[in-house]
Design a protein around this motif. Structure first.
Motif, PDB file in Angstrom:
ATOM      1  N   MET A  40     -21.253  76.586  26.247  1.00  0.00           N
ATOM      2  CA  MET A  40     -21.849  76.628  24.913  1.00  0.00           C
ATOM      3  C   MET A  40     -22.687  77.891  24.792  1.00  0.00           C
ATOM      4  N   GLU A  41     -22.621  78.539  23.623  1.00  0.00           N
ATOM      5  CA  GLU A  41     -23.422  79.733  23.351  1.00  0.00           C
ATOM      6  C   GLU A  41     -24.058  79.616  21.978  1.00  0.00           C
ATOM      7  N   MET A  42     -25.255  80.184  21.830  1.00  0.00           N
ATOM      8  CA  MET A  42     -25.900  80.253  20.520  1.00  0.00           C
ATOM      9  C   MET A  42     -26.913  81.390  20.511  1.00  0.00           C
ATOM     10  N   ARG A  43     -27.152  81.921  19.326  1.00  0.00           N
ATOM     11  CA  ARG A  43     -28.178  82.946  19.134  1.00  0.00           C
ATOM     12  C   ARG A  43     -29.208  82.388  18.159  1.00  0.00           C
ATOM     13  N   LEU A  44     -30.471  82.421  18.585  1.00  0.00           N
ATOM     14  CA  LEU A  44     -31.573  81.965  17.748  1.00  0.00           C
ATOM     15  C   LEU A  44     -32.682  83.007  17.764  1.00  0.00           C
ATOM     16  N   TYR A  45     -33.500  83.007  16.706  1.00  0.00           N
ATOM     17  CA  TYR A  45     -34.648  83.901  16.612  1.00  0.00           C
ATOM     18  C   TYR A  45     -35.924  83.070  16.569  1.00  0.00           C
ATOM     19  N   LEU A  46     -36.844  83.384  17.465  1.00  0.00           N
ATOM     20  CA  LEU A  46     -38.143  82.716  17.529  1.00  0.00           C
ATOM     21  C   LEU A  46     -39.155  83.566  16.782  1.00  0.00           C
ATOM     22  N   HIS A  47     -39.914  82.943  15.874  1.00  0.00           N
ATOM     23  CA  HIS A  47     -40.932  83.638  15.076  1.00  0.00           C
ATOM     24  C   HIS A  47     -42.306  83.127  15.495  1.00  0.00           C
ATOM     25  N   ASP A  48     -43.128  83.984  16.077  1.00  0.00           N
ATOM     26  CA  ASP A  48     -44.460  83.594  16.538  1.00  0.00           C
ATOM     27  C   ASP A  48     -45.515  84.309  15.703  1.00  0.00           C
ATOM     28  N   ILE A  49     -46.364  83.537  15.027  1.00  0.00           N
ATOM     29  CA  ILE A  49     -47.448  84.092  14.213  1.00  0.00           C
ATOM     30  C   ILE A  49     -48.764  83.592  14.811  1.00  0.00           C
ATOM     31  N   LEU A  50     -49.444  84.477  15.519  1.00  0.00           N
ATOM     32  CA  LEU A  50     -50.659  84.113  16.251  1.00  0.00           C
ATOM     33  C   LEU A  50     -51.872  84.092  15.326  1.00  0.00           C
ATOM     34  N   TYR A  51     -52.617  83.002  15.357  1.00  0.00           N
ATOM     35  CA  TYR A  51     -53.856  82.926  14.585  1.00  0.00           C
ATOM     36  C   TYR A  51     -54.909  83.815  15.251  1.00  0.00           C
ATOM     37  N   ASP A  52     -55.476  84.748  14.481  1.00  0.00           N
ATOM     38  CA  ASP A  52     -56.466  85.674  15.048  1.00  0.00           C
ATOM     39  C   ASP A  52     -57.766  85.687  14.235  1.00  0.00           C
ATOM     40  N   TYR A  53     -58.090  84.598  13.560  1.00  0.00           N
ATOM     41  CA  TYR A  53     -59.309  84.411  12.762  1.00  0.00           C
ATOM     42  C   TYR A  53     -59.265  85.141  11.428  1.00  0.00           C
ATOM     43  N   PHE A 165     -27.909  67.946  24.221  1.00  0.00           N
ATOM     44  CA  PHE A 165     -27.992  68.930  25.314  1.00  0.00           C
ATOM     45  C   PHE A 165     -28.359  68.258  26.637  1.00  0.00           C
ATOM     46  N   PHE A 166     -28.041  66.987  26.763  1.00  0.00           N
ATOM     47  CA  PHE A 166     -28.389  66.217  27.959  1.00  0.00           C
ATOM     48  C   PHE A 166     -27.904  66.917  29.224  1.00  0.00           C
ATOM     49  N   MET A 167     -28.842  67.158  30.148  1.00  0.00           N
ATOM     50  CA  MET A 167     -28.577  67.769  31.456  1.00  0.00           C
ATOM     51  C   MET A 167     -28.009  69.176  31.382  1.00  0.00           C
ATOM     52  N   SER A 168     -28.229  69.883  30.280  1.00  0.00           N
ATOM     53  CA  SER A 168     -27.720  71.251  30.153  1.00  0.00           C
ATOM     54  C   SER A 168     -28.523  72.210  31.019  1.00  0.00           C
ATOM     55  N   ARG A 169     -27.830  73.216  31.544  1.00  0.00           N
ATOM     56  CA  ARG A 169     -28.494  74.283  32.300  1.00  0.00           C
ATOM     57  C   ARG A 169     -27.815  75.594  31.988  1.00  0.00           C
ATOM     58  N   GLY A 170     -28.623  76.664  32.047  1.00  0.00           N
ATOM     59  CA  GLY A 170     -28.060  77.975  31.766  1.00  0.00           C
ATOM     60  C   GLY A 170     -29.134  79.036  31.729  1.00  0.00           C
ATOM     61  N   VAL A 171     -28.903  80.062  30.895  1.00  0.00           N
ATOM     62  CA  VAL A 171     -29.793  81.220  30.826  1.00  0.00           C
ATOM     63  C   VAL A 171     -29.995  81.605  29.365  1.00  0.00           C
ATOM     64  N   ALA A 172     -31.231  81.965  29.037  1.00  0.00           N
ATOM     65  CA  ALA A 172     -31.529  82.528  27.719  1.00  0.00           C
ATOM     66  C   ALA A 172     -31.961  83.973  27.920  1.00  0.00           C
ATOM     67  N   THR A 173     -31.259  84.891  27.280  1.00  0.00           N
ATOM     68  CA  THR A 173     -31.604  86.309  27.352  1.00  0.00           C
ATOM     69  C   THR A 173     -32.480  86.646  26.156  1.00  0.00           C
ATOM     70  N   ASP A 190     -30.402  84.847  23.143  1.00  0.00           N
ATOM     71  CA  ASP A 190     -28.983  84.560  23.334  1.00  0.00           C
ATOM     72  C   ASP A 190     -28.889  83.535  24.455  1.00  0.00           C
ATOM     73  N   ILE A 191     -28.551  82.307  24.079  1.00  0.00           N
ATOM     74  CA  ILE A 191     -28.548  81.191  25.022  1.00  0.00           C
ATOM     75  C   ILE A 191     -27.118  80.915  25.455  1.00  0.00           C
ATOM     76  N   LYS A 192     -26.919  80.888  26.772  1.00  0.00           N
ATOM     77  CA  LYS A 192     -25.616  80.550  27.349  1.00  0.00           C
ATOM     78  C   LYS A 192     -25.812  79.390  28.312  1.00  0.00           C
ATOM     79  N   LEU A 193     -25.111  78.297  28.020  1.00  0.00           N
ATOM     80  CA  LEU A 193     -25.182  77.118  28.876  1.00  0.00           C
ATOM     81  C   LEU A 193     -23.953  77.094  29.760  1.00  0.00           C
ATOM     82  N   TYR A 194     -24.182  76.871  31.062  1.00  0.00           N
ATOM     83  CA  TYR A 194     -23.095  76.826  32.035  1.00  0.00           C
ATOM     84  C   TYR A 194     -22.865  75.413  32.571  1.00  0.00           C
TER      85      TYR A 194
END
Length: 198
Positions: A40-53, A165-173, A190-194
């Motif tokens: 299984m492969e998928m591409r996702l984008y993580l958006h992090d908005i840090l609270y800085d007061y 995704f039960f018991m999935s393992r792999g690598v996220a680049t 870029d997530i690749k499950l093996y």
């Protein structure tokens, strides 16, 4: 006595049925393990908005849970390494680069922590779950590993999962796709499950 046996048998069968739903397995799915080609492969984008007061609390998706250690200020460095600072996040994830219209109501979220773990360089260590909550996919992927920020791409481990995704393992680049000071960054994953059920 016979009715008690029937009740216990019904509870046992119900627990077996619910267990297969919880773990995302059914008789139609099979476990695949291949180290040559991902199952299984998928591409996702993580958006992090840090609270800085200074930014809006309603638009922030992460916050520092600790300050950098005294050692971070004692060690000479060019830009500060934030050594020892821990950030807790509940970030939206998208299939495209654009921020979602609603930061709170996205079908995929990354929930966990990252901490700055180097005195000499601006590096972090991640431990988080990607939570899927849509009609297409349900469950979690659990990831952890070192994020050597200076490198163009870096790999972290997918160490398990639940639901679909039960018991999935792999690598996220990981690749830093956008960076605006210390308040916003976007990671391409870029997530690749093996190992996975298909």
């Amino acid at each position: 006595m016979a009715s008690l046996t029937i009740v216990f048998a019904a509870i046992f069968l119900l627990s077996l049925t619910s267990a297969s739903v919880v773990h995302g397995r059914s008789s139609r799915r099979r476990f695949v393990r291949s180290y040559d080609e991902p199952c299984m492969e998928m591409r996702l984008y993580l958006h992090d908005i840090l609270y800085d007061y200074s930014n809006s609390t309603s638009n922030s998706t992460s916050a520092a849970a600790t300050k950098p250690t005294a050692l971070a200020t004692a060690v000479p460095s060019t830009g500060g390494t934030f050594f020892g600072q821990v950030v807790v996040f509940n970030d939206p994830m998208t299939e495209g680069r654009a921020l979602p219209p609603s930061l709170e109501e996205t079908a995929v979220r990354a929930q966990g922590v990252y901490l700055y773990n180097s005195k000499e360089a601006f590096n972090a260590w991640f431990a988080f779950s990607i939570v899927f909550n849509s009609t297409g996919r349900r469950g979690t992927l659990n990831l952890m590993g070192a994020d050597i920020i200076a490198e163009k791409t870096r790999d972290i481990s997918v160490v398990g999962g639940t639901g679909d995704f039960f018991m999935s393992r792999g690598v996220a680049t990981l690749r830093t796709d956008a960076f605006e000071g210390f308040t916003y960054f976007r990671l391409q994953m870029d997530i690749k499950l093996y190992e996975c059920y298909v």
